[in-house]
Design a protein around this motif. Structure first.
Motif, PDB file in Angstrom:
ATOM      1  N   ASN A 162       0.732  -0.999  -0.081  1.00 14.01           N
ATOM      2  CA  ASN A 162      -0.193   0.116  -0.172  1.00 14.01           C
ATOM      3  C   ASN A 162       0.948   1.408  -0.186  1.00 14.01           C
ATOM      4  O   ASN A 162       2.444   1.454  -0.239  1.00 14.01           O
ATOM      5  N   ALA A 163       0.387   2.470  -0.090  1.00 15.01           N
ATOM      6  CA  ALA A 163       0.739   4.046   0.043  1.00 15.01           C
ATOM      7  C   ALA A 163       1.902   3.758   1.131  1.00 15.01           C
ATOM      8  O   ALA A 163       3.003   4.216   0.925  1.00 15.01           O
ATOM      9  N   ASP A 164       1.986   3.164   2.602  1.00 12.26           N
ATOM     10  CA  ASP A 164       2.465   3.444   3.881  1.00 12.26           C
ATOM     11  C   ASP A 164       3.924   2.580   3.037  1.00 12.26           C
ATOM     12  O   ASP A 164       4.702   3.462   3.848  1.00 12.26           O
ATOM     13  N   SER A 165       3.690   1.374   2.623  1.00 10.47           N
ATOM     14  CA  SER A 165       5.067   0.305   1.940  1.00 10.47           C
ATOM     15  C   SER A 165       5.716   1.277   1.258  1.00 10.47           C
ATOM     16  O   SER A 165       7.263   1.399   1.201  1.00 10.47           O
ATOM     17  N   ALA A 204      10.646   9.276  -6.151  1.00 10.05           N
ATOM     18  CA  ALA A 204       9.701   8.202  -7.272  1.00 10.05           C
ATOM     19  C   ALA A 204       8.972   6.964  -5.896  1.00 10.05           C
ATOM     20  O   ALA A 204       7.497   7.126  -6.259  1.00 10.05           O
ATOM     21  N   ASP A 205       8.855   6.515  -4.853  1.00 14.96           N
ATOM     22  CA  ASP A 205       8.222   5.850  -3.884  1.00 14.96           C
ATOM     23  C   ASP A 205       7.465   6.689  -3.655  1.00 14.96           C
ATOM     24  O   ASP A 205       6.823   6.775  -3.125  1.00 14.96           O
ATOM     25  N   ILE A 206       8.210   7.761  -3.082  1.00 14.97           N
ATOM     26  CA  ILE A 206       7.001   8.793  -2.139  1.00 14.97           C
ATOM     27  C   ILE A 206       6.278   9.465  -2.935  1.00 14.97           C
ATOM     28  O   ILE A 206       4.544   9.500  -2.542  1.00 14.97           O
ATOM     29  N   SER A 249       0.650   9.857  -4.793  1.00 11.01           N
ATOM     30  CA  SER A 249      -0.431   8.903  -5.682  1.00 11.01           C
ATOM     31  C   SER A 249      -1.369   8.626  -5.448  1.00 11.01           C
ATOM     32  O   SER A 249      -3.278   8.362  -5.112  1.00 11.01           O
ATOM     33  N   MET A 250      -1.049   6.692  -4.207  1.00  9.86           N
ATOM     34  CA  MET A 250      -1.926   5.996  -4.126  1.00  9.86           C
ATOM     35  C   MET A 250      -3.271   6.474  -3.455  1.00  9.86           C
ATOM     36  O   MET A 250      -4.250   6.654  -3.381  1.00  9.86           O
ATOM     37  N   TYR A 251      -2.918   7.302  -2.568  1.00  3.10           N
ATOM     38  CA  TYR A 251      -3.623   7.784  -1.984  1.00  3.10           C
ATOM     39  C   TYR A 251      -4.761   8.755  -1.806  1.00  3.10           C
ATOM     40  O   TYR A 251      -5.913   8.819  -2.357  1.00  3.10           O
ATOM     41  N   LEU A 304       7.647   4.016   3.656  1.00  6.16           N
ATOM     42  CA  LEU A 304       8.409   4.003   4.497  1.00  6.16           C
ATOM     43  C   LEU A 304       9.807   3.193   3.683  1.00  6.16           C
ATOM     44  O   LEU A 304      10.684   4.055   3.723  1.00  6.16           O
ATOM     45  N   ARG A 305       9.446   2.896   2.475  1.00  2.83           N
ATOM     46  CA  ARG A 305      11.039   3.016   1.318  1.00  2.83           C
ATOM     47  C   ARG A 305      11.588   4.033   1.034  1.00  2.83           C
ATOM     48  O   ARG A 305      12.362   4.413   0.639  1.00  2.83           O
ATOM     49  N   GLY A 306      10.378   4.977   0.693  1.00  2.00           N
ATOM     50  CA  GLY A 306      10.655   6.689   0.052  1.00  2.00           C
ATOM     51  C   GLY A 306      11.943   7.282   1.347  1.00  2.00           C
ATOM     52  O   GLY A 306      12.669   7.672   0.892  1.00  2.00           O
ATOM     53  N   GLN A 307      11.316   6.790   2.354  1.00  2.00           N
ATOM     54  CA  GLN A 307      11.847   7.412   3.519  1.00  2.00           C
ATOM     55  C   GLN A 307      13.168   7.201   3.783  1.00  2.00           C
ATOM     56  O   GLN A 307      14.443   7.746   4.101  1.00  2.00           O
ATOM     57  N   ALA A 308      13.373   5.304   3.584  1.00  2.00           N
ATOM     58  CA  ALA A 308      14.459   4.532   3.735  1.00  2.00           C
ATOM     59  C   ALA A 308      15.969   4.994   2.691  1.00  2.00           C
ATOM     60  O   ALA A 308      16.900   5.773   2.869  1.00  2.00           O
ATOM     61  N   TYR A 309      15.293   5.933   1.352  1.00  2.00           N
ATOM     62  CA  TYR A 309      16.557   6.066   0.288  1.00  2.00           C
ATOM     63  C   TYR A 309      16.408   7.138   0.051  1.00  2.00           C
ATOM     64  O   TYR A 309      17.869   7.790   0.063  1.00  2.00           O
TER      65      TYR A 309
END
Length: 449
Positions: free
Chosen positions: A181-184, A203-205, A210-212, A187-192
């Protein structure tokens, strides 16, 4: 420097300093373990079957005696009695050679949960990895997938972003489509982002936001914050502006008003910048001297000098703007631009007294001359010359000459004008005034006969 240029300079300063410190990343979610750990781990209380049934994978069954031992750990965990929970696990571990792979995995899962609850995250990671080490054939898919995500989250918490991304990518590959989901992605975007890979972070954020939005939901404030910062680093001010407009709409805060005003300034949208800064001011978000002066300059640069004067005057009275010669002069200038000469004079006089230059007194001399207060004009002109350090003393002498001429003090006027004539910049004007004064003096003398 004109008012608009000064406003832009201050606005840019405020914008850059605030945007570069704008990324506030929340603590990552805790591992997805409910209070009832047995249920969260996928342990069933039904026994008597050779194998526990799972949607896509068959695993060995958990025997009743092992379930009871885990139940003892569960009781201690429910009471947050972590030493007792660890003691029960160590007692259980002593006989692990008798357990099948599934039972061993559940034991290690409990270890991970207990250490996580004690905030001993590195030990928790070690035991969650031991869960995975039992092999896919001994793990229900849900347990394997959930453990991958838990490890990723714990690596994030311990700031090991390389491993956080590593396990997140494993989780993305193993999870069902409806689990991602969007949270997934956030989270990865924050790690990157923490790792310094801004391209993948963006790209991840963007995907998370967009999903929300596609679901008609408002993205989280921290997501907008990271997205905004990353676009700002790319100098994509249009994107930053768009994101800030959403923040102002969904999470109205003074800081966002100020940042959006700054971005409007970058995009040359002066009227929008003014309106947004005024909104920030009304909301009480402008408290620093530079911010308040910026607001005043914006009003002055947009032909609303009286509003600018009120902002600066209020700031000085509230001691948010320092009562310096320069700031008082700016206040006086705002009143002058608003045709409020009577209000500008006290501020200019105060500024002149504080200044180490005579220029402000020379301005006052000109103002008093325009108001036909010739004696005050002469007084101010004299103070200007006495204080010295004047950019155009020739102009002061012109003013003094005119004021003395108005008072019919022709000899004094001629003396002043001849002094002004020595400067080539005023030679022509002084010559004309000398001619006029001499003719007036002659006329007065003839009338007196």
């Amino acid at each position: 420097m004109n008012m608009t240029t000064m406003a832009k300079g201050l606005s840019k300063f405020v914008l850059r300093s605030s945007l570069r410190t704008a990324v506030a990343l929340p603590l990552v979610l805790a591992p997805a373990v409910s209070v009832t750990v047995l249920e969260a781990a996928g342990v069933s209380a039904s026994f008597g079957k050779a194998e526990a049934q799972e949607k896509t994978r068959k695993v060995p069954a958990m025997r009743e005696n092992v379930y009871k031992k885990l139940g003892k750990v569960q009781e201690a965990a429910d009471a947050s009695n972590w030493p007792a929970a660890l003691a029960a696990l160590k007692e259980m571990e002593a006989g692990k050679s008798k357990y099948n792979g599934y039972e061993t995995a559940q034991m290690y899962y409990f270890y991970g949960f207990v250490y996580y609850s004690m905030e001993r995250y590195k030990e928790a990671i070690t035991y969650y990895k031991k869960v995975l080490a039992q092999g896919a054939e001994n793990l229900p898919v849900a347990l394997e997938v959930g453990t991958l995500l838990t490890i990723a989250q714990l690596y994030f918490v311990t700031e090991n972003y390389d491993q956080a991304i590593n396990y997140l990518n494993k989780w993305f590959a193993a999870a069902e489509k409806d689990q991602i989901n969007a949270d997934s992605y956030a989270l990865r975007g924050q790690a990157y982002y923490q790792k310094g890979d801004q391209g993948k972070a963006l790209a991840d954020i963007n995907t998370a936001v967009s999903m929300y939005e596609k679901e008609g939901k408002i993205p989280k404030e921290s997501w907008f914050g990271l997205q905004r910062f990353l676009y700002y680093e790319k100098n994509d001010y249009k994107k930053v502006t768009n994101i800030l407009e959403k923040l102002v709409k969904h999470y109205p805060k003074g800081e966002y008003y100020k940042q959006l005003a700054g971005m409007y300034g970058e995009l040359k949208r002066e009227q929008d910048q003014l309106h947004m800064m005024e909104s920030a001011y009304i909301a009480g978000a402008l408290q620093k001297e530079k911010e308040l002066l910026n607001m005043g300059y914006l009003f002055m640069g947009n032909e609303m000098p009286y509003k600018g004067a009120k902002v600066i005057d209020k700031g000085i009275k509230e001691k948010k703007i320092k009562r310096t010669s320069k700031n008082l002069e700016t206040l006086a200038q705002a009143y002058q631009m608003a045709q409020e000469l009577q209000k500008s004079i006290p501020e200019l006089e105060a500024a002149a007294q504080m200044s180490d230059k005579g220029d402000i007194y020379s301005r006052l001399a000109g103002i008093y001359l325009d108001l036909d207060k010739n004696e005050k004009s002469i007084e101010m002109g004299g103070k200007a010359l006495k204080k010295g350090n004047i950019k155009r003393p020739d102009q002061v002498y012109i003013i003094l000459g005119m004021a003395n001429a108005n008072l019919k003090k022709y000899d004094a006027a001629l003396k002043n004008l001849k002094e002004a004539k020595k400067d080539k910049r005023s030679e022509k004007a002084a010559t004309q005034w000398i001619s006029f004064v001499e003719s007036e003096k002659k006329r007065e003398e003839q009338l007196a006969i």
